[in-house]
Design an enzyme around this catalytic site. Structure first.
Site, PDB file in Angstrom:
ATOM      1  N   SER A 110       0.442  -0.907   0.102  1.00  0.00           N
ATOM      2  CA  SER A 110      -0.154  -0.279   0.259  1.00  0.00           C
ATOM      3  C   SER A 110       0.962   1.591   0.045  1.00  0.00           C
ATOM      4  O   SER A 110       1.922   1.472   0.522  1.00  0.00           O
ATOM      5  CB  SER A 110      -0.858   0.069   1.404  1.00  0.00           C
ATOM      6  OG  SER A 110      -1.968   1.068   1.133  1.00  0.00           O
ATOM      7  N   GLY A 111       0.637   1.982  -1.078  1.00  0.00           N
ATOM      8  CA  GLY A 111       1.384   3.555  -0.986  1.00  0.00           C
ATOM      9  C   GLY A 111       3.105   3.374  -1.737  1.00  0.00           C
ATOM     10  O   GLY A 111       2.997   4.362  -1.889  1.00  0.00           O
ATOM     11  N   THR A 115      -1.694   2.058  -8.033  1.00  0.00           N
ATOM     12  CA  THR A 115      -2.966   3.366  -8.420  1.00  0.00           C
ATOM     13  C   THR A 115      -2.420   4.212  -9.428  1.00  0.00           C
ATOM     14  O   THR A 115      -2.498   4.594 -10.521  1.00  0.00           O
ATOM     15  CB  THR A 115      -3.468   3.920  -7.385  1.00  0.00           C
ATOM     16  OG1 THR A 115      -3.628   3.167  -6.660  1.00  0.00           O
ATOM     17  CG2 THR A 115      -4.468   4.933  -8.028  1.00  0.00           C
ATOM     18  N   ASN A 160      -1.124   5.944   3.223  1.00  0.00           N
ATOM     19  CA  ASN A 160      -1.551   6.502   2.255  1.00  0.00           C
ATOM     20  C   ASN A 160      -2.432   7.152   2.812  1.00  0.00           C
ATOM     21  O   ASN A 160      -3.672   6.724   2.553  1.00  0.00           O
ATOM     22  CB  ASN A 160      -1.533   5.424   0.794  1.00  0.00           C
ATOM     23  CG  ASN A 160      -1.957   5.509  -0.739  1.00  0.00           C
ATOM     24  OD1 ASN A 160      -1.554   7.655  -1.062  1.00  0.00           O
ATOM     25  ND2 ASN A 160      -2.089   4.966  -1.720  1.00  0.00           N
ATOM     26  N   SER A 163      -5.243   5.838  -0.768  1.00  0.00           N
ATOM     27  CA  SER A 163      -5.083   4.145  -0.574  1.00  0.00           C
ATOM     28  C   SER A 163      -6.397   4.080  -1.579  1.00  0.00           C
ATOM     29  O   SER A 163      -7.734   3.663  -0.782  1.00  0.00           O
ATOM     30  CB  SER A 163      -4.920   3.980   0.689  1.00  0.00           C
ATOM     31  OG  SER A 163      -5.244   2.145   0.656  1.00  0.00           O
ATOM     32  N   SER A 164      -6.255   2.893  -1.827  1.00  0.00           N
ATOM     33  CA  SER A 164      -7.260   1.937  -2.829  1.00  0.00           C
ATOM     34  C   SER A 164      -7.715   0.497  -2.363  1.00  0.00           C
ATOM     35  O   SER A 164      -7.191   0.800  -1.336  1.00  0.00           O
ATOM     36  CB  SER A 164      -6.889   1.297  -3.722  1.00  0.00           C
ATOM     37  OG  SER A 164      -5.661   2.333  -4.104  1.00  0.00           O
ATOM     38  N   GLY A 390      -2.477  -2.597  -1.761  1.00  0.00           N
ATOM     39  CA  GLY A 390      -1.555  -3.525  -1.786  1.00  0.00           C
ATOM     40  C   GLY A 390      -1.456  -4.220  -0.723  1.00  0.00           C
ATOM     41  O   GLY A 390      -2.314  -4.229   0.089  1.00  0.00           O
ATOM     42  N   GLU A 392      -0.884  -5.183   2.788  1.00  0.00           N
ATOM     43  CA  GLU A 392      -0.594  -3.695   3.823  1.00  0.00           C
ATOM     44  C   GLU A 392      -0.561  -4.850   5.684  1.00  0.00           C
ATOM     45  O   GLU A 392      -1.609  -5.797   5.823  1.00  0.00           O
ATOM     46  CB  GLU A 392      -1.524  -3.652   4.192  1.00  0.00           C
ATOM     47  CG  GLU A 392      -3.302  -3.796   4.013  1.00  0.00           C
ATOM     48  CD  GLU A 392      -4.275  -2.782   3.671  1.00  0.00           C
ATOM     49  OE1 GLU A 392      -3.547  -1.505   3.321  1.00  0.00           O
ATOM     50  OE2 GLU A 392      -5.171  -2.570   3.786  1.00  0.00           O
TER      51      GLU A 392
HETATM   52  N1  LIG Z   1       5.116   8.149 -10.373  1.00  0.00           N
HETATM   53  C1  LIG Z   1       4.705   9.070  -9.295  1.00  0.00           C
HETATM   54  N2  LIG Z   1       5.235  10.392  -9.529  1.00  0.00           N
HETATM   55  C2  LIG Z   1       4.607  11.004  -8.282  1.00  0.00           C
HETATM   56  N3  LIG Z   1       3.832  10.586  -6.902  1.00  0.00           N
HETATM   57  C3  LIG Z   1       3.650   9.810  -6.633  1.00  0.00           C
HETATM   58  C4  LIG Z   1       3.902   8.582  -7.975  1.00  0.00           C
HETATM   59  N4  LIG Z   1       3.576   7.560  -7.686  1.00  0.00           N
HETATM   60  C5  LIG Z   1       2.944   7.454  -6.183  1.00  0.00           C
HETATM   61  N5  LIG Z   1       3.442   8.355  -6.013  1.00  0.00           N
HETATM   62  C6  LIG Z   1       2.407   9.384  -4.858  1.00  0.00           C
HETATM   63  O1  LIG Z   1       2.168   8.462  -4.193  1.00  0.00           O
HETATM   64  C7  LIG Z   1       0.271   8.458  -3.726  1.00  0.00           C
HETATM   65  C8  LIG Z   1       0.452   6.611  -2.613  1.00  0.00           C
HETATM   66  O2  LIG Z   1      -0.145   6.423  -4.626  1.00  0.00           O
HETATM   67  P1  LIG Z   1      -1.089   5.347  -4.650  1.00  0.00           P
HETATM   68  O3  LIG Z   1      -2.511   5.281  -4.494  1.00  0.00           O
HETATM   69  O4  LIG Z   1      -0.780   4.885  -6.452  1.00  0.00           O
HETATM   70  O5  LIG Z   1      -0.791   3.967  -3.986  1.00  0.00           O
HETATM   71  P2  LIG Z   1      -1.501   2.406  -4.320  1.00  0.00           P
HETATM   72  O6  LIG Z   1       0.158   1.742  -4.353  1.00  0.00           O
HETATM   73  O7  LIG Z   1      -1.851   2.330  -5.101  1.00  0.00           O
HETATM   74  O8  LIG Z   1      -1.686   2.250  -2.846  1.00  0.00           O
HETATM   75  P3  LIG Z   1      -3.282   1.665  -2.134  1.00  0.00           P
HETATM   76  O9  LIG Z   1      -2.447  -0.138  -2.615  1.00  0.00           O
HETATM   77  O10 LIG Z   1      -2.741   2.178  -0.998  1.00  0.00           O
HETATM   78  O11 LIG Z   1      -3.500   2.039  -3.164  1.00  0.00           O
HETATM   79  C9  LIG Z   1       0.232   8.829  -4.241  1.00  0.00           C
HETATM   80  O12 LIG Z   1      -0.575   9.937  -3.507  1.00  0.00           O
HETATM   81  C10 LIG Z   1       1.337   9.516  -5.029  1.00  0.00           C
HETATM   82  O13 LIG Z   1       1.204  10.949  -4.035  1.00  0.00           O
HETATM   83 MG   LIG Z   2      -4.277   2.152  -4.760  1.00  0.00          MG
END
Ligand SMILES: Nc1ncnc2c1ncn2[C@@H]1O[C@H](COP(=O)(O)OP(=O)(O)OP(=O)(O)O)[C@@H](O)[C@H]1O
Ligand SMILES: [Mg+2]
Length: 1110
Positions: A110-111, A115, A160, A163-164, A390, A392
Site C-alpha cells: 500500500s502506498g 494506482t 497512503n 489508498s485504494s 496492496g 498491508e
Molecule cells: N510516479 C509518481 N510520481 C509522483 N508521485 C507518486 C508517484 N507514484 C505514487 N506517488 C505518490 O504516492 C501516493 C500513493 O500512491 P498510490 O495511491 O498509487 O499507491 P497505491 O500503491 O495505489 O496504494 P494502495 O495500495 O494503498 O492503493 C500517491 O498519492 C502519490 O502522491
Molecule cells: Mg491504490
C-alpha cells in the site's frame, strides 16, 4: 539530455544500471545500492529484463509530459532509459501488431504507487492510440472513470493518503486498428467496515469529505447536511483534512467526471442523497427501554436525524424505526419476531450503513460499465490493467486485511509462475540449453488460505454455515486444529508447541507468514464479516423506500421474492472472483510493474534501506534477476544487435548484405569474443555475462568517437561545399538580378529617347498637315471671297440694270403723264382759261379754313386764365386770325373765371392788383408776395385772450394785425411790436402784453418810404405839425411789407376826405427820429447764406441796411 540528442539504448547516459540483469557483481547490497543511486537521481524506474521496478518518488516529476510520450512512442523497449511508458508502449504495440491480449499487473504494498502507475499506463495508451471524435469520447470516459471510483473507493490510511480500498481490474478494449472501443471494470471487495469506523489517523472514504467541503450551500440544504464534519459520527475527526488534498476541488472534479462518464443529473443527485443518508444514519442513536419481560428494547433517541434520513430516501419513518427495534426470523413458514437491544440496534444500523455504501459502490461500477462498454460486437483486443489494494500490515488486522493480503499472495503466485515459465519457454523456443533455478514459491501459502478442504477460507465458511452457536473463537479453534501443522500458520493454541510461549501472539489471533511478511490477524468479526448479513427487516424497509436507486440496491427486500437460502459468504465470493481473475490473467500476456515504496513517511528523497530491502526480498526480485541471468544476462534480436554494433567490424560496416544472424556471427568472431560468452538462439543472440556487453559497449563508444570525427569531417566538407554552392548559386542569382536591372535601365533610356524622337516626328508631321490644311482653307476662303465678289458684282450690275430699267419706266410714265397733261390742257385750255384758277383757289382756301376751325373745335382748351397753351399755328396766312382767336378766348375765359368770384375774393384780388400797381418791377420783394393771399389778421386778435383788451381799445374794424420789428435808431436792432391797422389809424402795441404804445391817425401820415430791394424795411412819415409828429417817424420792418403798404395806400384812396398816401421807393431816404434826421441807406450785400437783412448804425446820421443779393 538535450532535445537534439537521440538515445539509442538504455545504456546511454546511464545512472547506475538501468537493467538489474546487468548488475555486476549481483548481490542484495548492490541491488539496493543501484536502486538508491537511481532513486537519488530521480530515476525511479529500473528494469529486470522486461519487468519494471517503480520507486514511489512522493513528488511530481517532469517525466510524464507529452514530449516524453512522443519520445517513447514506437521505440524498442531497451532503446531508451527505463520508463513505465516503455512498458506501456511495448504492451500496446504487441496488442496492436501481434494481436496478443495484454495484462498489466501492478503489484506492491500500500502506498507504493500502483494506482498512479495504472493511471500513467492508461493515459499513455490514450495518448498514442487512434484519434477522432468518437475515439476521444471513449478515451475521456475511460480516463474519467478513475476520479469517480477513487472518490468513492479510496481513503486516507496511515500508509497512503489516497489508498485504494477496493480492487480494480479494468479491461480496455480495442479494435483491430488499436483504437479504443470501450472497457469493463471489475471491482473486488470494497473495505466497507471503513464506512462506520476508521482506525486512528485514517479517514472515511473521500466522498464524504468532498461532499461536505465542495457542495454548494443549496445542495447541502437539499441534502439536509451541515458543512461541519464534527456533526457526523461516521467521520473521523483527527485527520479530517489531509495535506495536499483539496476536497472541495476534488468534489468539482468528481462531479465533472460523472458528467463526462455519462451520469444523468438525477442519478448524481440520487447518489449524493445516498451518501448523505449514510452520514445521517451514523447520527441515529439508541437508548434502552425496559420491557415487562425484563429485556431491554432499543428506541431511537433523537428522531430528527432519522426523520431527515427517511425524508431523503422517501422512507416511512415508522417502518425504519421498527426495523431498528425488532428482528423477524423466518424459518420453514414460521415467523418469529424478537426485540433488539441497544447493541443489536447499533449493529443493525452499522450493517445497514455498510451495505448501503458498498452496494452503492457496486452500482456505480456497473453504471460506469454501462457507459463505457464497447458499442460494437466485433472481435476485440483487450488490455487489462490490474490495480488492487496492496499488501498491508496494520497494527490491528482483520478480515479485510486477510482478504487483501490473500489477493496479493495470488498475484505474487502468478508473477512467479509466469516469469519463470516465460523465461523457460523463451530458452526452449530459442533452442538454448536451460537448467532450473531455485526460488521461493508461495503456492503453499495460497494453498493454506484457499484449499477447498482445509484452507482457512473453507474453514470459515464451514463455521459460518454450521448450525449451533458460532463465534469467532470457535472458528479460531477450528483453525488451530486443522492448520496447526502448516508451516506458515502460527497460533498460540495450535498444537504446534513452538508458539505456546510466544507472547507476541495473543490468544484471539492467528498469524500467517505471507510471502511479504508475517501478519497477525485478530479473529474478532471474521464470522460476521464473512456472513455479511443484513437483517431482512432492514432490507425490506429499504425496498419500501420511495427512491428508485435504493429500491434497486435492495432487491432481496422485495417481499414477493423472499429467498430463505443463505447468500454466499463474502470469503467464498472473493475467492471465486479472484479465481476468475487469475484465469483471465493467465490467458493474457503479462507485463509487470513492481512498485516499491522508499520510506514509510510518504516523503520525497528518503530512501530507507531496510524497508526497500524487505520489499525486494518478498517481491522475489533478486530471484527474478538470478533467473534472468542464470541463462543469459542479455538478449537481443539479431537485427537491432547488428545495427548497434556493426561499426565494430569492417565486414559489417556500413552495410551487411546477408542474414542478420550471420552478420552478428561475423561480428563476434571478428571481435574475438570467447565462444562461451554467447549463444545463438533462433531469433536472438544471448549474451551470458554483462561484462561482455560492456566490452561491446566500450568498443562501440570508442568507435563512435572515431566515427563522430569522420562524420564531423564529412559533415564539415559537406557544409563548406554546400556553402560554396550556395554562394555560387547566390552569385548567379545576384548577377541575373543585376543584369535584369541594367537591361531595365537601358531599355528605359532607349524608350525615353524613342519617345522624344517620336514626339518630334509627330510634331513635324502635324505641323505639315496643319500647313496643308491652312493652305487648303485659305484657298477655299479665297474661292468664297472671289465668288462673293463676283456675285456682288453680278448683283450690283443687275441692280443697276433694274434701276435703270425702273428709271426708264418712271421717265416714260412721267413723260407720258406730262405728255397726257399737255395733251389734256391743250384740249381743255379753251374751257377753263377764264375763271377756273380763282374758283380752285377759293375752294382750296375755304377747305383749309374749314379744316382749321374743325381742328380747333376738336381741341380741348384749358379754362385756367394762367394757362398759356394754344394750338400751333396751321398756315402762315392764318397767323392774325389765330392770335386774335387766342386773345378772345383768353378774355372770355377770364370773364368766366371772374364771374365765379365772391365779394371777399374780389376785394382780395383788388388789393393784389393794387399791390401790383404799386410795387411790380419797383421792389424786389414784390414777386415773393404774389403767391401769398392777404390774410389781414395774422395774430387772430379776437381769439387771443392776450389781445382782448387791445381789441376793445380799437373801435374800428382791424384791417391788418401783425407783429413787426421796430428798428431802434441807436443800434439798428429791431424790437417786436404788435402792428394794428384800422380804417382810421394804425397802432403799435407791446407784443407780449398788448399794451398800446402808439396810436397814430392815418391822416397824420404823409408818406411811406421803402427800398427797391428784397427787404421789409419801411418808414412811416408823420406830417409835420400833426399831433403825432412829436415822436417822429417810424422805421419798421415786416415780411408782409407789400400787404401793409398796399392796405395803407387803399385806405387813402377809398376815403373821400383824405389824400392818398404817397409811396417813395428809393434805396436811400431820411427818417425823422424826434429831432434828428437819419439817413437809411440800403446796400446790396453778399448772397444769402442764412443771415437775413442786417441793419447797422454807421454813425449818428446813417443807418446802413445790408440786403443779401438774391
Ligand atoms: N510516479 C509518481 N510520481 C509522483 N508521485 C507518486 C508517484 N507514484 C505514487 N506517488 C505518490 O504516492 C501516493 C500513493 O500512491 P498510490 O495511491 O498509487 O499507491 P497505491 O500503491 O495505489 O496504494 P494502495 O495500495 O494503498 O492503493 C500517491 O498519492 C502519490 O502522491
Ligand atoms: Mg491504490
Amino acid at each position: 539530455m538535450s532535445k537534439m540528442e537521440v538515445k539509442t539504448s538504455l545504456l546511454d547516459n546511464m545512472i547506475g544500471v538501468g537493467d538489474m540483469v546487468l548488475l555486476e557483481p549481483l548481490s542484495e547490497d548492490s541491488f539496493i545500492g543501484n536502486l538508491k543511486n537511481r532513486f537519488d537521481h530521480n530515476e525511479i524506474y529500473t528494469y529486470i529484463g522486461s519487468v519494471v521496478i517503480s520507486m514511489n518518488p512522493y513528488k511530481p516529476l517532469p517525466i510524464y509530459t507529452a514530449e516524453k510520450v512522443e519520445e517513447y512512442r514506437n521505440r524498442n523497449f531497451y532503446e531508451l532509459s527505463p520508463h513505465i511508458y516503455a512498458l506501456a508502449d511495448e504492451a500496446y504495440r504487441s496488442l496492436r501488431d501481434q494481436d496478443k491480449d495484454q495484462c498489466i499487473l501492478i503489484t506492491g504494498e500500500s502506498g507504493s504507487g500502483k494506482t498512479e502507475a495504472s493511471k500513467f499506463v492508461m493515459s499513455y495508451v490514450a495518448a498514442v492510440c487512434g484519434k477522432g471524435q468518437e475515439v476521444n469520447k471513449v478515451k475521456e470516459q475511460l480516463l474519467q472513470s478513475n476520479p469517480v471510483l477513487e472518490a468513492f473507493g479510496n481513503a486516507k490510511t496511515v500508509r497512503n493518503d489516497n489508498s485504494s480500498r477496493f480492487g480494480k481490474y479494468m479491461d480496455i478494449e480495442f479494435d483491430f486498428k488499436g483504437d479504443p472501443l470501450g472497457g469493463v471494470i471489475s471491482n473486488y471487495l470494497l473495505e466497507k467496515s471503513r464506512v462506520v469506523k476508521q482506525p486512528r489517523g485514517e479517514r472515511n472514504f473521500h466522498i464524504f469529505y468532498q461532499l461536505l467541503s465542495g457542495a454548494s450551500e443549496d445542495t447541502l440544504k437539499k441534502l439536509k447536511l451541515d458543512r461541519d464534519f464534527s456533526k457526523y459520527n461516521y467521520l473521523s475527526l483527527d485527520s479530517a483534512t489531509v495535506n495536499g488534498l483539496d476536497d472541495a476541488a476534488s468534489f468539482r472534479t468528481v462531479r465533472n467526471a460523472m458528467q463526462i462518464v455519462g451520469f444523468m443529473e438525477d442519478e448524481v443527485q440520487s447518489v449524493l442523497e445516498l451518501v448523505a443518508a449514510v452520514l445521517k444514519l451514523g447520527n441515529i442513536e439508541f437508548k434502552p427501554e425496559s420491557r415487562v419481560n425484563g429485556f431491554d428494547e432499543s428506541r431511537v433517541k433523537d428522531k430528527n436525524d432519522l426523520k431527515e434520513m427517511c425524508e431523503l430516501l422517501g422512507l416511512e419513518q415508522s417502518v425504519l424505526e421498527r426495523a431498528f427495534s425488532f428482528r423477524t426470523v423466518e424459518a420453514k413458514m414460521e415467523k418469529v419476531s424478537t426485540t433488539l437491544n441497544v447493541a443489536q440496534a447499533y449493529y443493525a444500523r452499522d450493517a445497514l450503513a455498510k451495505n448501503l455504501y458498498s452496494r452503492l459502490f457496486s452500482w456505480l461500477v456497473n453504471r460506469i460499465n454501462e457507459s463505457i462498454k464497447a458499442q460494437t460486437k466485433v472481435r476485440k483486443k483487450v488490455m487489462g490493467v490490474l490495480d488492487i489494494y496492496g499488501f498491508e500490515i496494520f497494527e490491528d488486522n482483520s478480515f479485510e486485511q486477510f482478504i487483501i493480503n490473500y489477493c496479493n499472495e495470488k498475484l505474487q503466485q502468478i508473477f512467479i509462475e509466469l516469469t519463470l515459465r516465460e523465461e523457460q519457454e523463451e530458452y526452449v523456443r530459442e533452442g538454448i540449453e536451460w537448467t532450473n533455478i531455485e526460488y521461493f514459491n508461495n503456492a503453499i501459502i495460497c494453498d493454506l488460505i484457499e484449499n477447498n478442504q482445509n484452507g482457512i477460507l473453507a474453514m470459515l465458511d464451514e463455521e459460518c454455515l454450521r448450525p449451533g452457536t458460532v463465534t469467532d473463537e470457535t472458528f479460531l479453534d477450528k483453525l488451530n486444529t486443522v492448520c496447526a501443522e502448516h508451516q506458515h500458520f502460527e497460533s498460540r493454541q495450535s498444537k504446534n508447541s513452538k508458539f505456546l510461549t510466544d507472547h507476541s501472539l495473543p490468544h484471539n489471533c492467528f498469524r500467517i507468514q505471507h510471502y511479504a511478511g508475517k501478519v497477525l490477524y485478530r479473529v474478532e468479526g471474521f464470522v460476521d464479516k464473512n456472513n455479511d448479513l443484513l437483517y431482512r427487516d432492514l432490507s425490506q424497509a429499504m425496498y419500501k423506500a420511495n427512491h428508485s436507486l435504493i429500491k434497486l440496491l435492495f432487491p432481496e427486500g422485495n417481499p414477493s421474492k423472499v429467498n430463505l437460502k443463505r447468500p454466499p459468504t463474502a470469503g467464498f465470493q472473493f475467492k471465486a472472483s479472484v479465481g476468475t481473475l487469475m484465469k483471465n490473467l493467465l490467458t493474457k500476456n503479462p507485463n509487470y510493474i513492481r512498485c516499491i515504496k522508499p520510506n514509510d513517511k510518504k516523503a520525497a528523497h528518503i530512501f530507507t534501506d531496510s524497508l526497500v530491502c524487505h520489499q525486494v526480498r518478498y517481491l522475489g526480485l533478486m530471484e527474478n534477476v538470478r533467473v534472468r541471468r542464470a541463462g543469459y544476462a542479455f538478449r537481443q534480436a539479431y537485427e537491432p544487435c547488428l545495427e548497434r554494433y556493426k561499426m565494430l567490424c569492417k565486414q559489417t560496416w556500413p552495410h551487411w548484405r546477408g542474414q542478420a544472424r550471420d552478420g552478428v556471427e561475423v561480428l563476434l568472431t571478428d571481435l574475438q569474443v570467447p565462444v562461451e560468452e554467447f549463444a545463438y538462439g533462433r531469433s536472438k543472440i544471448f549474451i551470458r555475462n554483462p561484462r561482455t556487453l560492456f566490452f561491446l559497449e566500450e568498443k562501440r563508444r570508442q568507435c563512435l568517437e572515431d566515427l563522430a570525427t569522420l562524420i564531423q569531417k564529412i559533415f564539415r566538407g559537406w557544409k563548406s561545399r554546400r556553402q560554396f554552392l550556395l554562394l555560387k548559386k547566390s552569385q548567379v542569382v545576384v548577377a541575373a538580378w543585376y543584369r535584369r536591372y541594367a537591361q531595365q535601365k537601358k531599355y528605359q533610356k532607349i524608350r525615353c529617347s524613342a519617345l522624344v524622337v517620336q514626339s518630334f516626328i509627330r510634331g513635324w508631321k502635324a505641323r505639315k498637315i496643319l500647313r496643308e490644311l491652312k493652305y487648303k482653307k485659305r484657298c477655299e476662303e479665297a474661292v468664297t471671297t472671289i465668288s462673293a465678289y463676283w456675285h456682288g458684282t453680278q448683283a450690283r450690275r443687275e441692280l443697276r440694270r433694274l434701276k435703270e430699267e425702273a428709271q426708264n419706266k418712271h421717265a416714260v410714265s412721267v413723260i407720258w403723264a406730262a405728255w397726257l397733261g399737255t395733251k389734256v390742257r391743250r384740249e381743255y385750255r379753251k374751257f377753263f382759261r377764264a375763271n377756273a384758277g380763282k374758283k380752285i383757289y377759293d375752294f382750296t382756301i375755304q377747305r383749309i379754313m374749314q379744316k382749321y376751325f374743325l381742328g380747333l373745335k376738336k381741341t380741348t382748351l384749358s379754362m385756367s386764365p394762367i394757362d398759356k397753351s394754344w394750338p400751333a399755328k396751321p398756315y402762315g396766312f392764318l397767323e392774325g386770325t389765330h392770335q386774335e382767336l387766342r386773345r378772345i378766348f383768353h378774355l372770355w375765359r377770364c370773364k368766366k373765371y371772374r364771374s365765379k368770384f365772391t365779394k371777399e375774393m374780389k376785394a382780395t384780388y383788388e388789393e393784389k392788383l393794387a399791390a401790383s400797381e404799386l410795387f411790380k418791377d419797383k421792389k424786389a420783394l414784390y414777386p415773393s408776395s404774389v403767391g401769398q393771399p392777404f390774410k389781414g389778421d395774422y395774430v387772430e386778435l379776437s381769439k387771443n385772450p392776450k389781445y382782448q383788451k387791445l381789441n376793445s381799445l380799437v373801435e374800428d374794424k382791424v384791417l391788418l394785425a401783425d407783429v413787426v420789428s421796430k428798428i431802434n435808431r441807436a443800434n439798428g436792432k429791431g424790437a417786436p411790436r404788435m402792428f394794428l391797422l384800422t380804417k382810421n389809424n394804425f397802432v403799435l402795441a407791446d407784443q407780449k402784453t398788448g399794451q398800446v404804445k402808439t396810436s397814430v391817425p392815418l391822416p397824420d401820415l404823409s408818406s411811406v418810404s421803402v427800398s427797391t430791394q428784397n427787404d421789409g424795411f419801411f418808414a412811416l412819415r408823420v406830417k409835420e405839425g400833426a399831433t403825432s409828429a412829436a415822436k417822429g417817424d417810424f422805421l419798421l420792418s415786416s415780411d408782409r411789407l407789400i400787404e401793409i403798404i398796399t392796405k395803407l395806400h387803399r385806405i387813402g384812396s377809398a376815403s373821400a376826405d383824405r389824400n392818398q398816401i404817397k409811396i417813395d421807393i428809393s434805396d436811400e431816404f431820411l427818417v425823422q427820429f424826434k429831432q434828428d434826421k437819419v439817413c437809411v441807406k440800403f446796400i446790396q450785400g453778399a448772397p444769402k447764406n442764412g443771415n437775413g437783412v442786417i441793419c447797422k448804425r454807421k454813425n449818428n446820421r446813417l443807418l446802413e441796411v445790408s440786403v443779401p443779393s438774391p
